[in-house]
Write a protein that holds these residues in place. Structure first.
Motif, PDB file in Angstrom:
ATOM      1  N   PHE A 122      37.301   7.742  27.977  1.00 29.27           N
ATOM      2  CA  PHE A 122      37.330   9.002  27.129  1.00 29.27           C
ATOM      3  C   PHE A 122      38.045  10.064  27.610  1.00 29.27           C
ATOM      4  CE2 PHE A 122      33.756   7.077  24.657  1.00 29.27           C
ATOM      5  CZ  PHE A 122      34.190   6.976  23.453  1.00 29.27           C
ATOM      6  N   THR A 123      38.888   9.850  28.655  1.00 31.08           N
ATOM      7  CA  THR A 123      39.713  10.880  29.308  1.00 31.08           C
ATOM      8  C   THR A 123      40.465  11.807  28.231  1.00 31.08           C
ATOM      9  OG1 THR A 123      40.142   9.289  31.256  1.00 31.08           O
ATOM     10  CG2 THR A 123      41.796  11.062  30.866  1.00 31.08           C
ATOM     11  N   THR A 124      41.036  11.053  27.543  1.00 33.28           N
ATOM     12  CA  THR A 124      41.678  12.109  26.222  1.00 33.28           C
ATOM     13  C   THR A 124      40.870  13.272  25.560  1.00 33.28           C
ATOM     14  OG1 THR A 124      43.025  10.169  25.534  1.00 33.28           O
ATOM     15  CG2 THR A 124      42.988  11.956  24.055  1.00 33.28           C
ATOM     16  N   PHE A 125      39.536  12.817  25.507  1.00 39.31           N
ATOM     17  CA  PHE A 125      38.530  13.719  24.986  1.00 39.31           C
ATOM     18  C   PHE A 125      37.692  14.596  25.942  1.00 39.31           C
ATOM     19  CE2 PHE A 125      39.653  10.524  22.308  1.00 39.31           C
ATOM     20  CZ  PHE A 125      39.921  10.830  20.933  1.00 39.31           C
ATOM     21  N   ARG A 126      38.214  14.807  27.128  1.00 40.68           N
ATOM     22  CA  ARG A 126      37.583  15.379  28.252  1.00 40.68           C
ATOM     23  C   ARG A 126      38.095  16.462  28.775  1.00 40.68           C
ATOM     24  NH1 ARG A 126      37.069  12.065  33.908  1.00 40.68           N
ATOM     25  NH2 ARG A 126      35.328  13.308  34.694  1.00 40.68           N
ATOM     26  N   SER A 127      37.366  17.661  29.073  1.00 39.10           N
ATOM     27  CA  SER A 127      37.853  18.828  29.535  1.00 39.10           C
ATOM     28  C   SER A 127      38.256  18.886  30.911  1.00 39.10           C
ATOM     29  CB  SER A 127      36.943  19.957  29.001  1.00 39.10           C
ATOM     30  OG  SER A 127      36.149  20.195  30.497  1.00 39.10           O
ATOM     31  N   ALA A 128      39.197  19.872  31.091  1.00 36.46           N
ATOM     32  CA  ALA A 128      39.854  19.662  32.546  1.00 36.46           C
ATOM     33  C   ALA A 128      38.623  20.207  33.585  1.00 36.46           C
ATOM     34  CB  ALA A 128      40.938  20.673  32.704  1.00 36.46           C
ATOM     35  N   CYS A 169      35.542  19.002  33.411  1.00 38.46           N
ATOM     36  CA  CYS A 169      34.386  18.076  33.275  1.00 38.46           C
ATOM     37  C   CYS A 169      34.317  17.679  34.613  1.00 38.46           C
ATOM     38  CB  CYS A 169      34.719  17.066  32.497  1.00 38.46           C
ATOM     39  SG  CYS A 169      33.566  15.594  32.184  1.00 38.46           S
ATOM     40  N   GLN A 170      32.751  17.569  35.044  1.00 37.59           N
ATOM     41  CA  GLN A 170      32.189  17.103  36.183  1.00 37.59           C
ATOM     42  C   GLN A 170      31.685  15.663  36.450  1.00 37.59           C
ATOM     43  OE1 GLN A 170      29.858  20.322  37.432  1.00 37.59           O
ATOM     44  NE2 GLN A 170      31.205  21.878  37.187  1.00 37.59           N
ATOM     45  N   SER A 171      31.829  14.945  35.213  1.00 36.67           N
ATOM     46  CA  SER A 171      31.341  13.524  35.265  1.00 36.67           C
ATOM     47  C   SER A 171      32.040  12.696  36.089  1.00 36.67           C
ATOM     48  CB  SER A 171      31.425  13.069  33.765  1.00 36.67           C
ATOM     49  OG  SER A 171      31.019  11.810  33.811  1.00 36.67           O
ATOM     50  N   ASP A 172      31.365  11.711  36.989  1.00 34.05           N
ATOM     51  CA  ASP A 172      32.117  10.821  37.919  1.00 34.05           C
ATOM     52  C   ASP A 172      33.115   9.979  37.204  1.00 34.05           C
ATOM     53  OD1 ASP A 172      30.430  11.770  40.071  1.00 34.05           O
ATOM     54  OD2 ASP A 172      28.748  10.306  39.714  1.00 34.05           O
ATOM     55  N   SER A 173      32.622   9.371  35.970  1.00 39.41           N
ATOM     56  CA  SER A 173      33.699   8.612  35.495  1.00 39.41           C
ATOM     57  C   SER A 173      33.759   9.211  33.894  1.00 39.41           C
ATOM     58  CB  SER A 173      32.867   7.221  35.236  1.00 39.41           C
ATOM     59  OG  SER A 173      33.451   6.230  34.364  1.00 39.41           O
ATOM     60  N   PRO A 174      35.101   8.852  33.292  1.00 41.90           N
ATOM     61  CA  PRO A 174      35.302   9.175  31.872  1.00 41.90           C
ATOM     62  C   PRO A 174      35.045   7.929  31.022  1.00 41.90           C
ATOM     63  CG  PRO A 174      37.287   8.046  33.031  1.00 41.90           C
ATOM     64  CD  PRO A 174      36.259   8.160  34.163  1.00 41.90           C
ATOM     65  N   VAL A 175      34.291   6.883  31.590  1.00 37.99           N
ATOM     66  CA  VAL A 175      33.976   5.864  30.742  1.00 37.99           C
ATOM     67  C   VAL A 175      32.714   6.007  30.157  1.00 37.99           C
ATOM     68  CG1 VAL A 175      33.378   3.446  30.451  1.00 37.99           C
ATOM     69  CG2 VAL A 175      35.478   4.241  31.943  1.00 37.99           C
ATOM     70  N   LYS A 176      32.447   6.440  28.983  1.00 44.29           N
ATOM     71  CA  LYS A 176      31.120   6.516  28.326  1.00 44.29           C
ATOM     72  C   LYS A 176      31.143   5.438  27.226  1.00 44.29           C
ATOM     73  CE  LYS A 176      29.975  10.019  30.561  1.00 44.29           C
ATOM     74  NZ  LYS A 176      28.718  10.044  31.554  1.00 44.29           N
ATOM     75  N   THR A 177      29.655   5.154  26.732  1.00 44.35           N
ATOM     76  CA  THR A 177      29.637   4.471  25.491  1.00 44.35           C
ATOM     77  C   THR A 177      28.940   5.308  24.650  1.00 44.35           C
ATOM     78  OG1 THR A 177      28.735   2.650  26.949  1.00 44.35           O
ATOM     79  CG2 THR A 177      28.281   2.520  24.584  1.00 44.35           C
ATOM     80  N   LEU A 178      29.745   5.480  23.270  1.00 44.11           N
ATOM     81  CA  LEU A 178      29.327   6.329  22.260  1.00 44.11           C
ATOM     82  C   LEU A 178      28.766   5.232  21.196  1.00 44.11           C
ATOM     83  CD1 LEU A 178      29.736   8.932  20.492  1.00 44.11           C
ATOM     84  CD2 LEU A 178      31.838   8.049  19.701  1.00 44.11           C
ATOM     85  N   ASP A 179      27.310   5.764  21.256  1.00 43.93           N
ATOM     86  CA  ASP A 179      26.514   4.747  20.272  1.00 43.93           C
ATOM     87  C   ASP A 179      26.784   5.074  18.760  1.00 43.93           C
ATOM     88  OD1 ASP A 179      25.292   3.320  22.366  1.00 43.93           O
ATOM     89  OD2 ASP A 179      24.224   5.254  22.737  1.00 43.93           O
ATOM     90  N   VAL A 180      26.794   6.226  18.417  1.00 40.21           N
ATOM     91  CA  VAL A 180      27.034   6.703  16.937  1.00 40.21           C
ATOM     92  C   VAL A 180      27.978   7.798  16.627  1.00 40.21           C
ATOM     93  CG1 VAL A 180      25.849   7.708  15.156  1.00 40.21           C
ATOM     94  CG2 VAL A 180      24.488   6.101  16.748  1.00 40.21           C
ATOM     95  N   LEU A 181      28.810   7.568  15.851  1.00 42.67           N
ATOM     96  CA  LEU A 181      29.779   8.860  15.330  1.00 42.67           C
ATOM     97  C   LEU A 181      29.739   8.530  13.664  1.00 42.67           C
ATOM     98  CD1 LEU A 181      31.315  11.345  15.765  1.00 42.67           C
ATOM     99  CD2 LEU A 181      33.106   9.988  16.630  1.00 42.67           C
ATOM    100  N   LEU A 190      30.973  13.650  27.762  1.00 40.52           N
ATOM    101  CA  LEU A 190      31.807  14.257  28.652  1.00 40.52           C
ATOM    102  C   LEU A 190      31.997  15.566  28.440  1.00 40.52           C
ATOM    103  CD1 LEU A 190      34.803  11.756  28.929  1.00 40.52           C
ATOM    104  CD2 LEU A 190      33.124  12.046  30.930  1.00 40.52           C
ATOM    105  N   HIS A 191      32.359  16.533  29.205  1.00 38.72           N
ATOM    106  CA  HIS A 191      32.438  17.952  28.781  1.00 38.72           C
ATOM    107  C   HIS A 191      33.701  18.185  27.625  1.00 38.72           C
ATOM    108  CE1 HIS A 191      33.377  22.279  29.759  1.00 38.72           C
ATOM    109  NE2 HIS A 191      32.380  22.410  29.197  1.00 38.72           N
ATOM    110  N   HIS A 192      33.120  18.449  26.388  1.00 35.96           N
ATOM    111  CA  HIS A 192      33.938  18.814  25.440  1.00 35.96           C
ATOM    112  C   HIS A 192      34.275  17.701  24.573  1.00 35.96           C
ATOM    113  CE1 HIS A 192      36.045  22.955  26.340  1.00 35.96           C
ATOM    114  NE2 HIS A 192      34.540  23.245  26.155  1.00 35.96           N
ATOM    115  N   GLN A 193      33.607  16.609  24.843  1.00 40.74           N
ATOM    116  CA  GLN A 193      33.792  15.297  24.240  1.00 40.74           C
ATOM    117  C   GLN A 193      33.674  15.362  22.622  1.00 40.74           C
ATOM    118  OE1 GLN A 193      31.888  11.816  25.580  1.00 40.74           O
ATOM    119  NE2 GLN A 193      32.635  10.703  24.115  1.00 40.74           N
ATOM    120  N   VAL A 194      32.396  15.958  22.290  1.00 40.77           N
ATOM    121  CA  VAL A 194      32.077  15.904  20.959  1.00 40.77           C
ATOM    122  C   VAL A 194      33.113  16.905  20.226  1.00 40.77           C
ATOM    123  CG1 VAL A 194      30.360  16.694  19.031  1.00 40.77           C
ATOM    124  CG2 VAL A 194      29.668  15.621  21.393  1.00 40.77           C
ATOM    125  N   ARG A 195      33.403  18.126  20.694  1.00 40.80           N
ATOM    126  CA  ARG A 195      34.285  19.010  20.110  1.00 40.80           C
ATOM    127  C   ARG A 195      35.808  18.639  20.154  1.00 40.80           C
ATOM    128  NH1 ARG A 195      33.527  24.469  22.917  1.00 40.80           N
ATOM    129  NH2 ARG A 195      35.442  25.090  22.022  1.00 40.80           N
TER     130      ARG A 195
END
Lengths: 247, 247
Positions: free
Chosen positions: B154-160, B162-174, B193-198
């Motif tokens: 989710f690199t595209t949807f991550r703020s500059a 963001c302190q997460s180790d990895s940009p790879v996340k599993t989105l279960d529901v949207l 990730l930071h700012h991912q939802v927004r």
């Protein structure tokens, strides 16, 4: 000259009420000043109901006469831009007949009262609900409410400042419903006395708490005496929900 | 020492966010100061998620360690009295195991995003919704949303920041649903990730307006580049809706 009907949402929190007051901001004054800024005209905005300080509106009906020619869209968007930062929003606007009157043509008024019925106080809805931390008995409240529906002398549920000619009113609807953590009381009548909804809700809350039996509502009504009132519910939970007019 | 789990509602409007900041009020600081007033103890309050400035919570999970013995009721009511007039409410409080951690034990986080989709701006819900005056195409938004569900970079949807180790996340529901005048977007994942939802909501709003095709969401995701982002939705409409933990 065009007479415009407006449907308006507002958060009553920062206002002294709908009506212009010498001692503080009102919804009416805010709208009239925005109109004057747009049109250069000083025209009164008349509403279906004059809500008290702190009382909100989901859909207040009002009207105003404007000489300057404008599209409804321009008028609505101009007003919404000019009332900022006050929490007022003109939802709809349409031209009506010159003899249409938001208050005098109105044949029905609806109010919603929201009680937040959980232990913890409101955070997100602070100022928008009445918080009652003890579990309310909705069934008993409903029994009490049924005694108020119909044509009655509502003197008990009328404020000392009420200007209505007669205390006799016909209450068409008074429903009590649980909705998640909230209890919603919906009332409907051609017209209400001053403080009538808040007085009825205050007494029904006493029934809900078990401090009054449902029949005590009927007794209070029959007493036709303001001294028989339990107490007034606070303005925070009250919303003017809509006005009806003949076709 | 007792470790307490708290469930907290707050209006993010007046805060710099959950986390303590040097330059303004935070939810964390307000709660920690109230606790200190009650117990004389300085203890950090840890939350499941660190919401940004202006982001709200319907049910934030948090924990804190308190040496002084207290009943849950006394602690909840004391905190709720002391945080006033800040719009924070402790909904529930219960003792948990000493190794239970609001953040590290959390296995699921849920967010709600509220869009007010009507012509007129918000009055009653100002600061609590994102107002989009043009009609949004919910079906197209749903198609776009489906492309984000699953395990992705989710690199595209991550703020500059963001302190997460990895940009790879599993989105279960949207999920995207119309509810009266509002559109509600519900998302759920183990973590975000930071700012991912927004960021996701901002892009889906572009799809809703017809500025992007639903497939452009998939392209933005594949780009793995922040520059491919449409824009961030404002914090006003975002609510931390709940956290899940193993039994």
């Amino acid at each position: 000259m065009t007479r415009w009907r407006l449907i308006i949402e507002y958060d009553g929190g920062p206002f002294m009420g709908w009506q212009r007051q010498d001692h503080g901001p009102s919804v009416q004054q805010t709208l009239e000043e925005a109109l004057q800024q747009m049109t250069g005209e000083q025209a009164p905005v008349h509403a279906a109901g004059r809500t008290d300080a702190g009382v909100h509106a989901l859909a207040m009906s009002a009207h105003v006469d404007v000489s300057r020619e404008m599209t409804p869209r321009r008028l609505r968007e101009g007003l919404n831009a000019l009332v900022r930062p006050q929490p007022i929003s003109v939802l709809e606007i349409e031209p009506v007949a010159d003899d249409w009157h938001a208050r005098f043509s109105c044949t029905g008024r609806r109010y919603l009262y929201r009680i937040l019925n959980r232990r913890a106080p409101a955070a997100l809805d602070r100022g928008r609900v009445w918080h009652i931390p003890v579990d309310l008995d909705v069934k008993a409240m409903r029994e009490g409410a049924a005694m108020l529906v119909g044509r009655h002398d509502f003197t008990t549920f009328r404020s000392a400042q009420c200007q209505s000619d007669s205390p006799v009113k016909t209450l068409d609807v008074l429903e009590v419903e649980r909705s998640g953590e909230e209890i919603h009381l919906r009332s409907e009548a051609r017209s209400f006395l001053h403080h009538q909804v808040r007085s009825m809700v205050g007494c029904l809350a006493m029934v809900g708490r078990g401090q009054w039996a449902p029949q005590d509502i009927g007794k209070a009504l029959l007493a036709r005496d303001r001294a028989a009132l339990g107490f007034n519910a606070p303005p925070d939970g009250l919303y003017f929900a809509g006005a009806s007019y003949p076709e």
